[in-house]
Enzyme design. Structure first.
Site, short mmCIF file in Angstrom:
data_model
loop_
_atom_site.label_atom_id
_atom_site.label_comp_id
_atom_site.label_asym_id
_atom_site.label_seq_id
_atom_site.Cartn_x
_atom_site.Cartn_y
_atom_site.Cartn_z
CG HIS A 1 37.28 42.37 27.55
ND1 HIS A 1 36.97 42.40 26.34
CD2 HIS A 1 38.09 41.57 27.79
CE1 HIS A 1 37.58 41.27 25.70
NE2 HIS A 1 38.37 40.92 26.79
CG PHE B 1 29.22 37.69 40.28
CD1 PHE B 1 28.30 38.35 40.98
CD2 PHE B 1 30.37 38.36 39.84
CE1 PHE B 1 28.25 39.76 40.97
CE2 PHE B 1 30.32 40.07 39.77
CZ PHE B 1 29.29 40.55 40.42
CG ASP C 1 33.24 32.07 38.41
OD1 ASP C 1 33.79 31.93 39.44
OD2 ASP C 1 33.67 32.76 37.56
CG ASP D 1 33.34 38.53 40.83
OD1 ASP D 1 33.33 38.63 39.64
OD2 ASP D 1 32.83 37.26 41.35
CE1 TYR D 2 31.88 42.81 37.12
CE2 TYR D 2 32.15 45.08 37.62
CZ TYR D 2 31.30 44.22 37.30
OH TYR D 2 29.92 44.31 36.81
CG ASP E 1 39.69 41.48 34.33
OD1 ASP E 1 39.17 40.51 33.61
OD2 ASP E 1 39.47 42.65 34.28
#
Length: 339
Positions: A51, A235, A237, A312-313, A317
């Site tokens: 990003h 993570f 969420d 996770d990343y 995305d």
């Protein structure tokens, strides 16, 4: 008081005792196969290029940016799809988490030292409202909580770590687990814990993402060379469970699905909310294990060990890119400071 189970142990325990959320093994296998072509190309350095708002440096200033952003990395979902907090920066309109990052970068460009502990330890609510002002009429959620956390974390960083998050990182002895525990023990807003079936459990979403972002911004080198980085889970969420349901790796009971489709709020710590988060972590752990098996079968060794952080990343995305495809799948609504 007995220490809570670690995020990974908590996830396994929740998944084994969950009633309304199920980790589907066949869905896990399909998800791993779908993700495999992307996974072989993952790099720790990718985070910076993922990003345009992420810092480019690998220095103390970049770490201070990461610390402030992750201290405020919670609750960005909009009550209504047509009413979102939006921050314009560099000719682009950002929403959600990226609106927070854009607001921090905008403040720094204006000479406001928003990533300096001595500044945000005493910043006023009006100043915080100004820093994070929206370019639509919709304010960023929980702005009073964001103000309180900035003051609290700023004071603690000054008192215990000389005002620099780098000093906290250095105390960890290059251990991701040590750093996670240092964060949780010293900064109360990171204590993301719950009670479930008689056990104290932890998810530590923001503490783990802070460890992961520290590793990423330092490119896994020097102070950021954590030997145990693969012990960090995903993570938990509200966005990731949605993509896992979309993949068929996570399944909801009819009762829970009805609640989510009706937009019913789940309180932080509610049984169903804990099940969604715990099962999501366990689901990603199983996808990662399956990815490693597939790579071993093919005799491939990726440039960096596939871990739950990189997974996770990528999933986060992917979820943003496939928002339209996932419109029919509800995310759970919980308004809290932990995610």
């Amino acid at each position: 008081m007995e220490a809570p189970l670690s995020p990974r142990e908590s996830a396994r325990f929740v998944a084994e005792n969950s009633r309304d959320v199920l980790v589907d093994r066949e869905g896990v296998r399909r998800a791993a196969e779908l993700l495999l072509p992307a996974a072989v190309a993952w790099r720790v350095e990718q985070w910076k290029s993922l990003h345009e708002l992420n810092p480019r440096g690998a220095d103390e200033a970049a770490l201070d940016w990461v610390f402030v952003v992750d201290s405020l990395n919670f609750s960005f979902w909009a009550e209504r799809e047509d009413r979102k907090c939006e921050v314009r920066y560099g000719g682009t309109a950002y929403t959600g988490y990226w609106a927070l990052c854009a607001a921090v970068n905008r403040a720094l460009d204006q000479g406001i030292p928003v990533t300096t502990a001595s500044y945000y330890a005493t910043v006023t609510l009006d100043q915080v409202r100004n820093i994070f002002h929206s370019d639509t009429a919709v304010p960023m959620p929980l702005i009073e909580e964001r103000h309180r956390i900035l003051n609290e974390t700023g004071k603690i960083l000054l008192e215990k770590f000389g005002g620099s998050f780098l000093n906290c990182v250095r105390k960890s002895g290059r251990s991701a687990q040590n750093l996670m525990h240092l964060i949780v023990e010293n900064f109360p807003s990171y204590r993301d814990e719950a009670q479930f079936e008689g056990k104290r459990i932890s998810f530590y979403k923001r503490a783990q993402i802070l460890v992961a972002d520290t590793w990423s911004v330092l490119e896994g080198k020097g102070d950021g060379c954590f030997e145990d980085i693969s012990s960090i889970t995903m993570f938990a969420d509200y966005r990731l469970p949605q993509i896992l349901v979309y993949f068929g790796a996570l399944k909801y009971s009819d009762d829970l699905l009805k609640k989510l489709l009706e937009g019913e709020m789940l309180l932080n710590g509610d049984k169903q909310e804990v099940e969604i988060r715990g099962c999501s972590i366990w689901c990603v752990e199983l996808i990662r294990d399956r990815l490693l098996e597939l790579l071993e079968k093919r005799g491939e060794k990726p440039p960096v060990e596939i871990n739950s952080i990189l997974l996770d990343y990528h999933l986060w995305d992917y979820a943003r890119e496939h928002r339209e495809d996932m419109k029919g799948i509800p995310f759970h609504r919980t308004r809290c400071i932990y995610y």
